[in-house]
Design an enzyme around this catalytic site. Structure first.
Site, PDB file in Angstrom:
ATOM      1  CB  CYS A 194      -0.898  -0.013   1.229  1.00 39.43           C
ATOM      2  SG  CYS A 194      -1.843   1.504   1.439  1.00 39.43           S
ATOM      3  CE1 TYR A 232     -15.445  11.624  23.753  1.00 37.06           C
ATOM      4  CE2 TYR A 232     -15.208  14.010  23.640  1.00 37.06           C
ATOM      5  CZ  TYR A 232     -16.014  12.894  23.777  1.00 37.06           C
ATOM      6  OH  TYR A 232     -17.367  13.039  23.923  1.00 37.06           O
ATOM      7  CB  CYS A 270     -11.662  12.777  12.714  1.00 37.10           C
ATOM      8  SG  CYS A 270     -12.873  11.898  13.718  1.00 37.10           S
TER       9      CYS A 270
END
Length: 558
Positions: free
Chosen positions: A161, A313, A417
């Site tokens: 990849c 978080y 995100c």
């Protein structure tokens, strides 16, 4: 005009959707076409037709877009992992900026967006420090690995990849060779039988340390020593671990990790901060861009060394430790116990003593802290100078946003995100008295549709009412009073002092002010829609706020 399945059409692609699919129109009928980019003139075949829109498959390019490029990866199209690899990188960045702005306008209700230029990469390939490869068999029974094709669990064979590091290919070659030589079976999702499910590889870009973790449907490996011997021949191999996952689930990692060789973690740096990374650790996959992302969050936080900061978080403390270098005190919250253990270790190895970490859900820990503080300190409320939040894709729970606003931080730095849930949360924070000051995208994931966004919000300052022409009867005015306005803090203080420590939020104050005919600023604390479940001020608190407004002569006493 509408079309039916299997209709073949010619369409000009004028836009791109959030998942990277091209969008074009035929006589007003909208078509979503995978594998096309803005500017393509394409022949497409309708595969699913609705009344006003449909989905189509690219048959051939009649005239390629000026922004179309040849993908580096030979399996880019069937793999689906790189949705944008056929699009020029500069155009990818423009697409992502437009995506952020579009969500803030459409979902967040913003009309003027203080966008700063997106942060791109000089080399947008070979940037991932983590990869998870499923192991399976092809139709002939041959062992294969690669990635799942888009929206399927069919493995597209690919050991190289171009988003991952070059070392991945040799590691996979050795693992598959060991499996073939020793008769080690791949896991079969349909039957639940077989052993090796996934291979997790982590790489430290600064330290060059390598971790390999095999996820298996069991607790041990046959011919374990032979695998270890093969992998440890590779330079910089640091950690070989085993993750037991016997559940019939799509979750990749198991909860139990056993170290087979070396140590159970690798280390790496972001800037000058050193991090210890275990197989279960959340750690940003693009270290070059992560340093820019966290540097931007630190810049937006505007720390001087005297601030108390909450990092929600927090993962393994990546942002927390960045912030701790410039803050007085940082509190980090994360639901994963192993991540908090890593965060504490990371603070220790960096000799950072002003960071403290809590295990739990941010939407539970922070509100509980806020309530307990009020009980322990009558007449006061918990305060933060800066709150940094970096939630998962689903964004923040609304109760957490309300608690954040109630703590009255000067600044909120929101790292996201997913710009759609970011826009939703920014709208709520706007209703709670915070306005967006800066927005900037960071391209954490080149060649894909994903983009990180950093937003700076600050407390909305009370603005003087617009000037209007009025007739004043002097007999009705107490000209000895110079106090005609009070800040939200002053109203809260008055309510607390005259009502046994009662707490009222910015939201409740603004609701009562509106009821009393006091303008509080455009879009400030407006409900999201007519059916909004926005909390309404209780009667006892409304009476207390009205008394405060009367005291400060913002409304006339009855």
């Amino acid at each position: 005009m509408s079309y039916q399945k299997n209709d073949v059409l010619t369409v000009k692609i004028e836009d791109m959707g959030h998942d990277g699919e091209g969008i074009g129109k035929c006589e007003g009928y909208t078509l979503f076409v995978k594998d096309t980019v803005i500017g393509d003139l394409a022949e497409v075949k309708v595969i699913k037709a609705k009344k006003n829109y449909g989905y189509a498959r690219l048959m051939r390019l009649i005239e390629p877009s000026a922004h179309r490029v040849e993908p580096v990866c030979p399996v880019a199209r069937p793999c689906g992992g790189c949705q944008l690899q056929m699009l020029d990188y500069a155009e990818q960045l423009r697409f992502k900026e437009k995506k952020i702005a579009g969500n803030l306008q459409r979902i967040g209700g913003m009309t003027e967006i203080p966008m700063e230029p997106i942060v791109g990469m000089e080399n947008p390939f070979r940037y991932r420090n983590k990869a998870q490869f499923p192991i399976g068999q092809d139709r002939n029974g041959k062992l294969i690995t690669g990635f799942y094709a888009g929206r399927t669990h069919q493995i597209m064979e690919n050991r190289n990849c171009y988003l991952g590091v070059e070392q991945n290919e040799e590691i996979l070659n050795r693992i598959l060779a060991w499996m073939e030589e020793n008769g080690v079976p791949a896991y079969n999702e349909e039957t639940g039988k077989g052993l090796v499910r996934h291979v997790l590889i982590r790489f430290g870009f600064m330290t060059k340390e390598i971790m390999v973790c095999l996820v298996v449907n069991g607790k041990k490996l046959p011919a374990e020593e032979k695998l270890i011997k093969s992998l440890t021949e590779l330079e910089d191999m640091t950690s070989i671990t085993l993750s037991a996952n016997r559940e019939r689930t799509n979750v990749i990692m198991g909860k139990e990790i056993r170290c087979l060789w070396g140590q159970g973690y690798i280390t790496d740096y972001i800037g000058t901060v050193k991090y210890r990374i275990s197989p279960l650790s959340f750690y940003q996959v693009n270290p070059a861009q992560t340093e820019k992302l966290y540097g931007l969050a630190l810049e937006y936080a505007g720390l001087t060394g005297n601030e108390t900061v909450w990092d929600l978080y927090c993962g393994i403390g990546t942002i927390s430790l960045f912030l701790a270098q410039k803050a007085k005190k940082v509190y980090g919250v994360e639901i994963v116990p192993e991540a908090i253990a890593d965060a504490k270790n990371n603070a220790k190895i960096n000799e950072i003593e002003n960071a403290e970490f809590f295990v739990g859900k941010s939407e539970e820990i922070l509100p509980a802290y806020y309530e307990q503080y009020a009980k322990d300190h009558p007449g006061e409320h918990a305060h933060a100078d800066v709150i940094v939040v970096d939630p998962p894709r689903k964004g923040c729970e609304e109760n957490l946003l309300h608690t954040m606003a109630s703590m009255q931080p000067d600044r909120i730095v929101y790292v996201s995100c997913d710009s759609a849930t970011l826009a939703r949360d920014v709208k709520v924070l706007g209703e709670l008295g915070y306005e967006v000051k800066k927005v900037r995208g960071v391209d954490q994931f080149p060649m894909t549709c994903h983009v990180e966004t950093v937003v700076l919000l600050s407390q909305l300052k009370q603005k003087p009412d617009d000037y209007i022409n009025v007739t004043i009867e002097l007999d009705d005015v107490d000209i000895t009073s110079a106090e005609t306005k009070a800040t939200y803090d002053e109203i809260k203080k008055y309510v607390s002092e005259h009502n046994a420590g009662m707490k009222v939020s910015n939201l409740y104050i603004s609701q009562v002010k509106r009821k009393c005919g006091i303008e509080v600023g455009k879009n400030y604390n407006l409900p999201k829609n007519e059916d909004s479940r926005q909390p309404q001020c209780p009667e006892d608190k409304e009476r207390a706020i009205v008394e405060a407004l009367e005291h400060f002569k913002m409304i006339q006493q009855k």
